[in-house]
Design an enzyme around this catalytic site. Structure first.
Site, PDB file in Angstrom:
ATOM      1  N   ARG A  69      39.906  36.613  26.480  1.00 51.14           N
ATOM      2  CA  ARG A  69      38.825  36.053  27.493  1.00 51.14           C
ATOM      3  C   ARG A  69      37.420  36.411  26.705  1.00 51.14           C
ATOM      4  NH1 ARG A  69      42.716  34.748  28.927  1.00 51.14           N
ATOM      5  NH2 ARG A  69      43.873  35.468  30.774  1.00 51.14           N
ATOM      6  N   SER A 117      40.893  35.478  38.983  1.00 55.52           N
ATOM      7  CA  SER A 117      41.306  36.954  38.384  1.00 55.52           C
ATOM      8  C   SER A 117      39.947  37.561  38.606  1.00 55.52           C
ATOM      9  CB  SER A 117      41.940  37.112  37.337  1.00 55.52           C
ATOM     10  OG  SER A 117      43.364  36.528  37.259  1.00 55.52           O
ATOM     11  N   GLU A 126      36.016  40.064  35.139  1.00 60.10           N
ATOM     12  CA  GLU A 126      36.352  38.833  34.487  1.00 60.10           C
ATOM     13  C   GLU A 126      35.352  37.850  35.143  1.00 60.10           C
ATOM     14  OE1 GLU A 126      40.193  35.869  34.298  1.00 60.10           O
ATOM     15  OE2 GLU A 126      40.346  38.028  33.622  1.00 60.10           O
TER      16      GLU A 126
END
Length: 309
Positions: A178, A227, A297
């Site tokens: 990420r 998410s 996130e």
């Protein structure tokens, strides 16, 4: 509308652009959560050259924020100061090559997967399960269903804050979970992804399985943002949230999804403040119950009403 505390009148000094520049432009309705304030200035550049020239002439005092499909994003209720750049027309083309494709940063991930499938190119099916556009996928090394950007990236063309355009490899971007290391202020323009010839029927079957999995396990028809938290090493964020008793938790009109508790939902009248407060409350409860700190996130941009960041 934009909070008065962060409004500045740069209209007389903004560089010329062939694209559209809008003052005090509402953003909330264009995000997947359907919440948030306005951009102080919103630029929709016409093409690479338009954006590069604009950035090269832009005062360094003026902050720049880039948004794509706004799928994994909370824009705070006080709006975003400075210039918000949104790539749209002119940045979404997809060109098929023998061993991959070249796509503009505004192309949706699912569109790229569809183009590859139609051309009999495999390896990009995982993109069909990632909401958002390719530029954002590069910036966070997006991944799902067994694949991630670093597995398939050849190069990315990036324009810097000084207007220079450079082509960087996957190694240059140091992609990790990420995360991508873009140059300071860098904006992704276009990308080349590797793919390999495969049977269209087999590709279609894999994409159908991803679609069925998403529909069965995620609240995809709700006002959500994907998410919410990254998976900590050795753990699944949703399991930690469930373990801490947060499934279905509500603040204002924001709710932790009953279907997949790493998703937040706007039940209809939530504010950005509701969603962010709910996320922080989940983080606090998970830390108290498990000793593990969840990291956002979802990107949270802009200022709260009154100017607080």
């Amino acid at each position: 509308m934009m909070a008065a505390a962060i409004r500045h009148d740069w209209r007389e000094t903004l560089p010329a652009a062939r694209g559209r520049v809008t003052f005090d432009a509402p953003l909330g309705a264009s995000t997947w959560f359907r919440v948030g304030g306005a951009a102080e200035y919103l630029l929709r550049p016409q093409d690479d050259d338009d954006l590069a020239r604009f950035l090269a002439a832009l005062s360094p005092e003026l902050p720049v924020t880039v948004i794509g499909a706004a799928s994994n994003l909370i824009i705070r209720d006080g709006g975003i100061p400075g210039i918000v750049i949104r790539l749209a027309r002119g940045f979404g083309d997809v060109a098929i090559e023998a061993d991959g494709l070249v796509a503009g940063a505004a192309a949706l991930d699912v569109t790229i997967a569809d183009h590859a499938a139609a051309a009999g190119l495999g390896g990009l099916e995982f993109l069909s399960g990632i909401p958002g556009s390719l530029g954002g996928a590069i910036a966070m090394n997006a991944g799902a269903y067994g694949g991630e950007i670093r597995d398939v990236l050849d190069w990315a063309e990036i324009v810097g804050r000084d207007g220079s355009i450079n082509r960087l490899s996957a190694a240059d971007l140091a992609l990790s979970y990420r995360h991508a290391t873009l140059p300071p202020g860098g904006i992704v323009l276009r990308v080349r992804l590797f793919a390999h010839p495969d049977e269209p029927v087999a590709i279609a079957a894999r994409m159908a399985a991803i679609k069925a999995n998403r529909e069965a396990s995620q609240p995809i028809r709700a006002r959500t943002g994907g998410s919410t938290f990254r998976n900590p090493d050795g753990h699944k964020a949703w399991q930690l949230i469930d373990q801490a008793g947060c499934r279905g938790m509500v603040i204002g009109d924001a709710q932790v999804s009953e279907k997949h508790c790493n998703f937040l939902i706007n039940r209809g009248a939530a504010t950005a403040a509701d969603l962010e407060a709910l996320g922080d409350a989940v983080r606090a409860r998970v830390l108290a119950e498990t000793g593990i700190e969840l990291r956002w996130e979802i990107r949270r941009l802009g200022v709260k009403p009154g100017g607080a960041r």
